[in-house]
Design a protein around this motif. Structure first.
Motif, PDB file in Angstrom:
ATOM      1  N   TRP A 128      -6.468   3.890  -6.964  1.00 23.97           N
ATOM      2  CA  TRP A 128      -5.820   2.582  -6.940  1.00 23.97           C
ATOM      3  C   TRP A 128      -5.250   2.291  -5.559  1.00 23.97           C
ATOM      4  O   TRP A 128      -5.278   1.145  -5.088  1.00 23.97           O
ATOM      5  N   THR A 129      -4.718   3.308  -4.905  1.00 29.30           N
ATOM      6  CA  THR A 129      -4.180   3.119  -3.555  1.00 29.30           C
ATOM      7  C   THR A 129      -5.286   2.763  -2.574  1.00 29.30           C
ATOM      8  O   THR A 129      -5.117   1.896  -1.706  1.00 29.30           O
ATOM      9  N   ILE A 130      -6.443   3.420  -2.704  1.00 28.00           N
ATOM     10  CA  ILE A 130      -7.581   3.089  -1.831  1.00 28.00           C
ATOM     11  C   ILE A 130      -8.011   1.639  -2.054  1.00 28.00           C
ATOM     12  O   ILE A 130      -8.292   0.901  -1.094  1.00 28.00           O
ATOM     13  N   ALA A 131      -8.044   1.212  -3.326  1.00 28.95           N
ATOM     14  CA  ALA A 131      -8.440  -0.166  -3.621  1.00 28.95           C
ATOM     15  C   ALA A 131      -7.465  -1.166  -3.000  1.00 28.95           C
ATOM     16  O   ALA A 131      -7.868  -2.184  -2.409  1.00 28.95           O
ATOM     17  N   LEU A 132      -6.165  -0.879  -3.099  1.00 25.48           N
ATOM     18  CA  LEU A 132      -5.171  -1.774  -2.495  1.00 25.48           C
ATOM     19  C   LEU A 132      -5.279  -1.762  -0.975  1.00 25.48           C
ATOM     20  O   LEU A 132      -5.114  -2.800  -0.320  1.00 25.48           O
ATOM     21  N   GLY A 133      -5.538  -0.584  -0.407  1.00 23.00           N
ATOM     22  CA  GLY A 133      -5.711  -0.507   1.040  1.00 23.00           C
ATOM     23  C   GLY A 133      -6.886  -1.346   1.511  1.00 23.00           C
ATOM     24  O   GLY A 133      -6.794  -2.063   2.526  1.00 23.00           O
ATOM     25  N   LEU A 134      -8.005  -1.287   0.783  1.00 21.51           N
ATOM     26  CA  LEU A 134      -9.171  -2.102   1.144  1.00 21.51           C
ATOM     27  C   LEU A 134      -8.871  -3.591   1.003  1.00 21.51           C
ATOM     28  O   LEU A 134      -9.319  -4.414   1.822  1.00 21.51           O
ATOM     29  N   LEU A 135      -8.098  -3.955  -0.037  1.00 20.85           N
ATOM     30  CA  LEU A 135      -7.717  -5.356  -0.203  1.00 20.85           C
ATOM     31  C   LEU A 135      -6.855  -5.833   0.961  1.00 20.85           C
ATOM     32  O   LEU A 135      -7.064  -6.934   1.501  1.00 20.85           O
ATOM     33  N   VAL A 194       0.844  -1.205   0.000  1.00 24.52           N
ATOM     34  CA  VAL A 194       0.000   0.000   0.000  1.00 24.52           C
ATOM     35  C   VAL A 194       0.877   1.252   0.000  1.00 24.52           C
ATOM     36  O   VAL A 194       0.576   2.241  -0.697  1.00 24.52           O
ATOM     37  N   ALA A 195       1.968   1.230   0.745  1.00 27.63           N
ATOM     38  CA  ALA A 195       2.870   2.386   0.768  1.00 27.63           C
ATOM     39  C   ALA A 195       3.518   2.602  -0.597  1.00 27.63           C
ATOM     40  O   ALA A 195       3.655   3.750  -1.057  1.00 27.63           O
ATOM     41  N   VAL A 196       3.916   1.521  -1.276  1.00 31.41           N
ATOM     42  CA  VAL A 196       4.484   1.648  -2.614  1.00 31.41           C
ATOM     43  C   VAL A 196       3.460   2.247  -3.570  1.00 31.41           C
ATOM     44  O   VAL A 196       3.760   3.137  -4.367  1.00 31.41           O
ATOM     45  N   SER A 197       2.220   1.774  -3.488  1.00 35.71           N
ATOM     46  CA  SER A 197       1.161   2.310  -4.342  1.00 35.71           C
ATOM     47  C   SER A 197       0.923   3.787  -4.069  1.00 35.71           C
ATOM     48  O   SER A 197       0.773   4.590  -4.995  1.00 35.71           O
TER      49      SER A 197
END
Length: 471
Positions: free
Chosen positions: A125-132, A114-117
């Motif tokens: 896209w970062t929010i989506a990865l955070g939710l994942l 998430v930090a890389v994103s």
């Protein structure tokens, strides 16, 4: 001012290269492999080592496939980068599932993708990865293999001093409250570190866009300043061909009798060639004059040159120049400073004066003073002044006191992107200037912009060392 945004800065694009993702994943593969081997063989803890290395092998094979299929310099789209980082989250979640879930101290590594994103991908896209990542952490609370506390019937941690029978019959029950605390820490880490990293990267992107616009403006001003030199070069380069044309037409005129059909044409060619030579001589002389006389100019002439294009406007501009009060009239400090012609300084001062004219009601004042140590130019208007809430932020990119720019050019009023003053500030600071912003003291209204140079840096720009001015 509108500036072309570099392709890699456009919204929605990723700044990640495939090479970066692949290297980070190889680092993860090595770290995961060493950790599993150390736990299994070093600490003697029983883990499903086959399944663990099967999960790790997925990452390794994906890296190999990507390196074969794409070049190292391949820049990822935002969607591709999202898919790869999403795979990393799921791969790490699978390893945590096999090794204790959130009871595993390495659970905090869910934050890393998430930090890389956040540092390189658009916010959605970062929010989506955070939710994942949060979903994976939530599932690991309830679904996971137990931690391998025993090895060959003996407790791994000697502090427990339990019997062999206890080791086979019991599984250490980690309090649910503790597991929920770990889950909360992981979720907060994902949210906080993700947002902090995204915000920092966003500031860097905005600064890069603004600096790109600044470089474009400076290049344009330098091209305009170089026109005189180009005129001199043209005069020098065209002199020889024109002389050849003049000699050839003169010889042809000698061989042609007056009254022949081509005589008048040859005479016209010779006259026009001589006229071109006279024009080129004038251009060359003008360029030399500009080089020797106008390459350096005193403060008063600098102000006049900046102000002159704005004289026809409705708001009058009052200009005053002179030594700072208290400086002895016949001292060396009272001598008017002279500086090199600098397109960046001319543009920066012009932008400040233009902004003052935009907001002034009745008058703009430009005052230049100097002393032994400094040169100071103060631009004051009688408008409403700087709003207090943005006064401390002015000079940063995309911070403006005007309404947001729109595509409706017929809409009255001011509009801006917040780049103009940033560009002016950047160009002036390159000449070792320092800017101070303030409002006029009550009951007066209006903004005050003060530009201050060390006198030595103003008179000899070559001595300007911006590093000495840094805080």
């Amino acid at each position: 001012m509108e500036a072309a945004t570099p392709e890699w800065l456009r919204a929605g694009d990723s700044r990640l290269r495939l090479h970066t993702i692949v290297r980070l994943r190889w680092l993860a593969v090595i770290g995961q492999s060493v950790t599993i081997l150390a736990v299994h063989w070093g600490l003697g803890m029983t883990v499903p080592i086959g399944w663990c290395f099967a999960v790790i092998a997925l990452s390794a094979w994906l890296n190999v496939a990507l390196r074969i299929r794409f070049p190292e310099s391949q820049r990822l789209t935002a969607r591709s980068a999202f898919l790869m980082l999403g795979f990393d989250i799921l791969q790490l979640a699978a390893l945590l599932y096999l090794t204790g879930g959130l009871q595993n101290p390495f659970a905090f590594l869910l934050v890393a993708p998430v930090a890389v994103s956040a540092s390189a991908l658009p916010l959605r896209w970062t929010i989506a990865l955070g939710l994942l990542a949060i979903a994976a952490a939530s599932l690991l609370v309830a679904f996971h293999y137990p931690l391998p506390w025993c090895h060959q019937g003996q407790p791994v941690l000697e502090v427990f001093h339990h019997s062999v029978a206890w080791c086979y019959a019991q599984t250490i029950a980690i309090p649910r409250l503790y597991v929920l605390g770990v889950w909360t820490a992981v979720v907060l880490g994902i949210v906080f570190i993700g947002f902090y990293t995204w915000r920092t990267a966003q500031e860097n992107r905005r600064m890069a866009e603004a600096l790109a616009a600044t470089e474009m403006v400076l290049a344009r001003e330098q091209r305009l300043s170089a026109l005189d030199g180009m005129a001199a070069a043209a005069a020098h380069g065209l002199g020889t061909p024109l002389a050849t044309i003049a000699v050839a037409t003169k010889e042809l005129l000698r061989e042609t009798k007056e009254g022949e059909p081509i005589y008048d044409d040859l005479l016209l060619v010779r006259n026009q060639a001589e006229r071109c030579r006279d024009i080129l001589k004038e251009l060359s002389a003008r360029a030399e004059e500009l080089d020797t006389i106008l390459s350096r100019l005193p403060v008063s002439h600098l102000i006049d040159e900046v102000v002159e294009p704005y004289r026809p406007l409705a708001v009058p501009i009052a200009v005053t120049t002179g030594p700072k009060p208290g400086v002895p009239a016949k001292s060396d400090a009272a001598r008017e400073p002279v500086t090199d012609r600098n397109p960046g300084v001319l543009y920066g001062l012009g932008n400040i004066i233009e902004n003052a004219l935009d907001f002034a009601k009745d008058e703009v004042r430009v005052e230049a003073t100097w002393s032994r140590d400094e040169v100071r130019i103060v631009v004051t208007d009688d408008g409403d002044g700087f709003p207090p809430e943005v006064l401390e932020q002015l000079g940063e990119p995309f911070v403006t006191t005007r309404p947001a720019a729109t595509f409706d050019h017929d809409e009255p009023g001011h509009a801006g992107m917040g780049l103009g003053f940033f560009i002016a500030k950047t160009l002036l600071e390159r000449s070792c200037a320092r800017l101070e912003l303030a409002n006029r003291p009550e009951p007066e209204t209006g903004a005050v912009v003060t530009v201050i140079w060390p006198r030595k840096a103003f008179e000899t720009p070559q001595s300007c060392n911006r590093a000495d001015m840094a805080i």
